[in-house]
Design an enzyme around this catalytic site. Structure first.
Site, PDB file in Angstrom:
ATOM      1  N   GLU A  46       0.842  -1.197   0.000  1.00  0.00           N
ATOM      2  CA  GLU A  46       0.000   0.000   0.000  1.00  0.00           C
ATOM      3  C   GLU A  46       0.878   1.247   0.000  1.00  0.00           C
ATOM      4  O   GLU A  46       1.488   1.595   1.005  1.00  0.00           O
ATOM      5  CB  GLU A  46      -0.914   0.017   1.239  1.00  0.00           C
ATOM      6  CG  GLU A  46      -1.765   1.271   1.333  1.00  0.00           C
ATOM      7  CD  GLU A  46      -2.436   1.450   2.691  1.00  0.00           C
ATOM      8  OE1 GLU A  46      -2.801   2.602   3.015  1.00  0.00           O
ATOM      9  OE2 GLU A  46      -2.593   0.453   3.426  1.00  0.00           O
ATOM     10  N   ARG A  50       0.143  10.340  -0.169  1.00  0.00           N
ATOM     11  CA  ARG A  50       0.411  11.460   0.747  1.00  0.00           C
ATOM     12  C   ARG A  50       1.561  12.333   0.269  1.00  0.00           C
ATOM     13  O   ARG A  50       1.889  13.330   0.930  1.00  0.00           O
ATOM     14  CB  ARG A  50       0.743  10.925   2.147  1.00  0.00           C
ATOM     15  CG  ARG A  50      -0.373  10.126   2.781  1.00  0.00           C
ATOM     16  CD  ARG A  50       0.017   9.663   4.170  1.00  0.00           C
ATOM     17  NE  ARG A  50      -0.891   8.646   4.666  1.00  0.00           N
ATOM     18  CZ  ARG A  50      -0.748   8.018   5.826  1.00  0.00           C
ATOM     19  NH1 ARG A  50       0.274   8.318   6.606  1.00  0.00           N
ATOM     20  NH2 ARG A  50      -1.609   7.095   6.202  1.00  0.00           N
ATOM     21  N   LYS A 134     -11.173  -1.694   6.705  1.00  0.00           N
ATOM     22  CA  LYS A 134     -10.025  -1.256   7.499  1.00  0.00           C
ATOM     23  C   LYS A 134     -10.542  -0.560   8.753  1.00  0.00           C
ATOM     24  O   LYS A 134     -11.339   0.376   8.654  1.00  0.00           O
ATOM     25  CB  LYS A 134      -9.157  -0.300   6.671  1.00  0.00           C
ATOM     26  CG  LYS A 134      -7.981   0.273   7.452  1.00  0.00           C
ATOM     27  CD  LYS A 134      -7.073   1.124   6.578  1.00  0.00           C
ATOM     28  CE  LYS A 134      -7.471   2.577   6.567  1.00  0.00           C
ATOM     29  NZ  LYS A 134      -6.383   3.450   6.049  1.00  0.00           N
TER      30      LYS A 134
END
Length: 213
Positions: A46, A50, A134
């Protein structure tokens, strides 16, 4: 699993005990980092959206490291989902959930692991057909105790706790019947990236395999 096969969120979660949460600031780190994780038995990667370099890093990993299955984290909008898919991501991870993000990921062909922190968010995701979620931010939102409490009313949901999960508390999460894997940033420390210490990242990946219940 070939590159053209449709991936499910459950397949992403079942591949290894930990999904590494990766923040990349330098595209030169992307391919050697991915190879280091794969060498340690971690294939589901993952890469969080960002940093300005994130999409280029996803593209490089998808192109150069076929053994890896690269996904995009911090997917918050339709534009994020579309850009991630165009870059070669196979799955998406979001910090929260909206039906619009869910639809965007379906449209883009991305398996989605959406973030939830409340019962209402779980119910919203379930209404849209999602059963693998999640739990984020896991420690701040109640930790293992919250997941135990949810196992009754949400008996048909499986979780990947992320946020404050470490090598030391991961076993407590993984021992829960409704937890398939955890998400963690400790597999790719910033100092290991800066130093190009790929052997350390491979070892950190290997160290996760005994965590599975």
């Amino acid at each position: 699993m070939n590159a053209s096969s449709k991936l499910s969120a459950l397949q992403v979660m079942q591949d290894a005990p930990v999904i590494p949460v990766i923040v990349l600031n330098d595209i030169a780190h992307a391919v050697p980092m991915a190879r280091a994780l794969v060498a340690g038995g971690i294939r589901m990667l993952e890469v969080t959206l960002r940093t300005p370099q994130a999409l280029a890093c996803i593209e490089a990993i998808a192109r150069e490291v076929p053994q890896a299955v690269v996904g995009a984290g911090t997917v918050r909008s339709r534009a994020d989902a579309q850009a991630a898919a165009m870059a070669g991501a196979r799955f998406a991870v979001s910090p929260g959930y909206t039906s619009a993000v869910g639809q965007a990921c379906r449209d883009a062909g991305l398996a989605l692991l959406p973030g939830v922190a409340t019962g209402s968010e779980i119910m919203m995701a379930r209404e849209d057909g999602l059963t693998e979620l999640k739990f984020f931010p896991a420690m701040q939102a109640g930790g293992p105790a919250m997941l135990k409490a949810w196992s009754g009313p949400f008996f048909d949901v499986e979780f990947c706790p992320t946020g404050g999960v470490t090598l030391h508390n991961a076993p407590e999460f993984l021992a829960l019947p409704n937890v398939v894997c955890v998400g963690g940033s400790w597999l790719v420390p910033a100092d290991a990236l800066a130093q190009g210490d790929w052997a350390r990242i491979t070892q950190l990946a290997r160290d996760t395999h005994h965590l599975r219940k």
